[in-house]
Design a protein around this motif. Sequence first.
Motif, PDB file in Angstrom:
ATOM      1  N   ALA A 211      41.568  47.315  41.170  1.00 41.25           N
ATOM      2  CA  ALA A 211      40.541  46.582  41.930  1.00 41.25           C
ATOM      3  C   ALA A 211      39.557  45.951  40.958  1.00 41.25           C
ATOM      4  N   ILE A 212      39.139  44.725  41.263  1.00 39.40           N
ATOM      5  CA  ILE A 212      38.195  43.985  40.428  1.00 39.40           C
ATOM      6  C   ILE A 212      36.890  43.806  41.208  1.00 39.40           C
ATOM      7  N   PHE A 213      35.768  44.003  40.500  1.00 41.06           N
ATOM      8  CA  PHE A 213      34.455  43.869  41.107  1.00 41.06           C
ATOM      9  C   PHE A 213      33.618  42.885  40.310  1.00 41.06           C
ATOM     10  N   GLN A 214      32.815  42.111  41.018  1.00 37.58           N
ATOM     11  CA  GLN A 214      31.805  41.268  40.391  1.00 37.58           C
ATOM     12  C   GLN A 214      30.451  41.845  40.784  1.00 37.58           C
TER      13      GLN A 214
ATOM     14  N   PRO B 190      33.235  43.748  45.776  1.00 39.38           N
ATOM     15  CA  PRO B 190      34.683  43.826  45.538  1.00 39.38           C
ATOM     16  C   PRO B 190      35.318  42.442  45.654  1.00 39.38           C
ATOM     17  N   LEU B 191      36.098  42.072  44.630  1.00 34.03           N
ATOM     18  CA  LEU B 191      36.679  40.729  44.575  1.00 34.03           C
ATOM     19  C   LEU B 191      38.133  40.727  45.033  1.00 34.03           C
ATOM     20  N   VAL B 192      38.948  41.599  44.451  1.00 34.31           N
ATOM     21  CA  VAL B 192      40.375  41.630  44.769  1.00 34.31           C
ATOM     22  C   VAL B 192      40.924  43.013  44.452  1.00 34.31           C
ATOM     23  N   ALA B 193      41.922  43.438  45.210  1.00 35.03           N
ATOM     24  CA  ALA B 193      42.563  44.727  44.969  1.00 35.03           C
ATOM     25  C   ALA B 193      44.063  44.600  45.210  1.00 35.03           C
ATOM     26  N   VAL B 194      44.852  45.171  44.305  1.00 34.88           N
ATOM     27  CA  VAL B 194      46.314  45.127  44.427  1.00 34.88           C
ATOM     28  C   VAL B 194      46.887  46.480  44.021  1.00 34.88           C
ATOM     29  N   ASP B 195      47.850  46.952  44.785  1.00 35.01           N
ATOM     30  CA  ASP B 195      48.583  48.173  44.472  1.00 35.01           C
ATOM     31  C   ASP B 195      50.063  47.809  44.582  1.00 35.01           C
ATOM     32  N   ALA B 196      50.758  47.726  43.441  1.00 38.43           N
ATOM     33  CA  ALA B 196      52.125  47.198  43.488  1.00 38.43           C
ATOM     34  C   ALA B 196      52.965  47.719  42.326  1.00 38.43           C
TER      35      ALA B 196
ATOM     36  N   PRO C 197      43.298  31.074  47.961  1.00 32.10           N
ATOM     37  CA  PRO C 197      42.434  29.954  47.580  1.00 32.10           C
ATOM     38  C   PRO C 197      41.724  30.215  46.268  1.00 32.10           C
ATOM     39  N   SER C 198      41.175  29.162  45.671  1.00 32.70           N
ATOM     40  CA  SER C 198      40.400  29.289  44.438  1.00 32.70           C
ATOM     41  C   SER C 198      39.210  30.222  44.663  1.00 32.70           C
ATOM     42  N   GLY C 199      38.914  31.037  43.660  1.00 32.30           N
ATOM     43  CA  GLY C 199      37.774  31.937  43.737  1.00 32.30           C
ATOM     44  C   GLY C 199      38.072  33.285  44.344  1.00 32.30           C
ATOM     45  N   VAL C 200      39.332  33.499  44.770  1.00 31.25           N
ATOM     46  CA  VAL C 200      39.651  34.765  45.427  1.00 31.25           C
ATOM     47  C   VAL C 200      39.948  35.871  44.416  1.00 31.25           C
ATOM     48  N   GLY C 201      40.144  35.497  43.134  1.00 31.85           N
ATOM     49  CA  GLY C 201      40.328  36.520  42.109  1.00 31.85           C
ATOM     50  C   GLY C 201      41.717  36.619  41.516  1.00 31.85           C
ATOM     51  N   LYS C 202      42.572  35.638  41.764  1.00 31.98           N
ATOM     52  CA  LYS C 202      43.950  35.706  41.260  1.00 31.98           C
ATOM     53  C   LYS C 202      43.986  35.761  39.734  1.00 31.98           C
ATOM     54  N   SER C 203      43.376  34.771  39.096  1.00 36.11           N
ATOM     55  CA  SER C 203      43.408  34.714  37.622  1.00 36.11           C
ATOM     56  C   SER C 203      42.582  35.835  37.002  1.00 36.11           C
ATOM     57  N   THR C 204      41.547  36.292  37.698  1.00 37.68           N
ATOM     58  CA  THR C 204      40.743  37.410  37.201  1.00 37.68           C
ATOM     59  C   THR C 204      41.581  38.681  37.153  1.00 37.68           C
ATOM     60  N   LEU C 205      42.404  38.887  38.180  1.00 39.90           N
ATOM     61  CA  LEU C 205      43.304  40.036  38.183  1.00 39.90           C
ATOM     62  C   LEU C 205      44.309  39.932  37.043  1.00 39.90           C
ATOM     63  N   LEU C 206      44.829  38.729  36.825  1.00 38.85           N
ATOM     64  CA  LEU C 206      45.771  38.523  35.728  1.00 38.85           C
ATOM     65  C   LEU C 206      45.107  38.842  34.387  1.00 38.85           C
TER      66      LEU C 206
ATOM     67  N   PHE D 270      42.035  41.087  28.905  1.00 36.08           N
ATOM     68  CA  PHE D 270      40.858  40.327  28.469  1.00 36.08           C
ATOM     69  C   PHE D 270      39.953  39.949  29.645  1.00 36.08           C
ATOM     70  N   LEU D 271      39.685  40.934  30.501  1.00 32.21           N
ATOM     71  CA  LEU D 271      38.783  40.717  31.620  1.00 32.21           C
ATOM     72  C   LEU D 271      37.384  40.411  31.098  1.00 32.21           C
ATOM     73  N   SER D 272      36.750  39.380  31.661  1.00 32.69           N
ATOM     74  CA  SER D 272      35.395  39.003  31.267  1.00 32.69           C
ATOM     75  C   SER D 272      34.412  40.143  31.547  1.00 32.69           C
ATOM     76  N   PRO D 273      33.397  40.310  30.670  1.00 32.66           N
ATOM     77  CA  PRO D 273      32.374  41.340  30.920  1.00 32.66           C
ATOM     78  C   PRO D 273      31.595  41.120  32.212  1.00 32.66           C
ATOM     79  N   ALA D 274      31.710  39.930  32.805  1.00 34.50           N
ATOM     80  CA  ALA D 274      31.036  39.670  34.075  1.00 34.50           C
ATOM     81  C   ALA D 274      31.665  40.460  35.226  1.00 34.50           C
ATOM     82  N   PHE D 275      32.851  41.028  34.972  1.00 35.59           N
ATOM     83  CA  PHE D 275      33.569  41.772  36.000  1.00 35.59           C
ATOM     84  C   PHE D 275      33.791  43.210  35.533  1.00 35.59           C
ATOM     85  N   SER D 276      34.086  44.070  36.480  1.00 36.38           N
ATOM     86  CA  SER D 276      34.506  45.434  36.165  1.00 36.38           C
ATOM     87  C   SER D 276      35.771  45.727  36.954  1.00 36.38           C
TER      88      SER D 276
END
Length: 221
Positions: A21-24, A28-34, A47-56, A62-68
Amino acid sequence: MTQEPRPPMPETSPLILERVAIFQGSHPLVAVDARIAPGEVLTLMGPSGVGKSTLLAQVAGFLSPAFSATGRIRLGDDDLTRRPPERRRLGLLFQDPLLFPHLSVGGNLAFGMRPGGGRRERRRLVGEALADIGLAGFAGRDPATLSGGQRARVALMRVLLAEPRAMLLDEPFSKLDAALRDEMRRLVFARIRDRGLPTLMVTHDREDAEAADGRIIELGN
């Protein structure tokens, strides 16, 4: 003179996103269990901004420090969660080929190869790789002289020569025209299946997901 058979590809393990799970901030931004099997492509759409590339970025390390983030990322029993990006051995393909302009085509391919082997052996492997993608004899070419499709193929082969254990695809076909997009989809997904690489792809394009012929997770719904 008969050509020696290639050595078998190393065995691959599933890529597992265990309650990632990714948080800003506190949001909570996005969560995946797979669990992504070897040779399977799991597609994340939304859509853009939903957190796809952030999860990647979290999977790549290399997750940005702006996220946890919480959860674990594993390749089989190998926990990658806190490992630096260069030690995860994940292959990344982006929208742009990102070839090094100061290196030849052959130099770009050799750059991605793991250390070891003599110069002659590395040249042989580069030559075989170029022949495999229909660019035999291109080793000395300047990347600036290549077409968009040729640059995309070189970028793919550079990733594969690094012998990744899994692949991450971030809108890899979005900047190609329609004909090249279809060609590159076939090439990329065929190599993924041939090498048994578990793959996570993010895209806006439904046709990308259909060509991958795997599961689709719709984010933001």
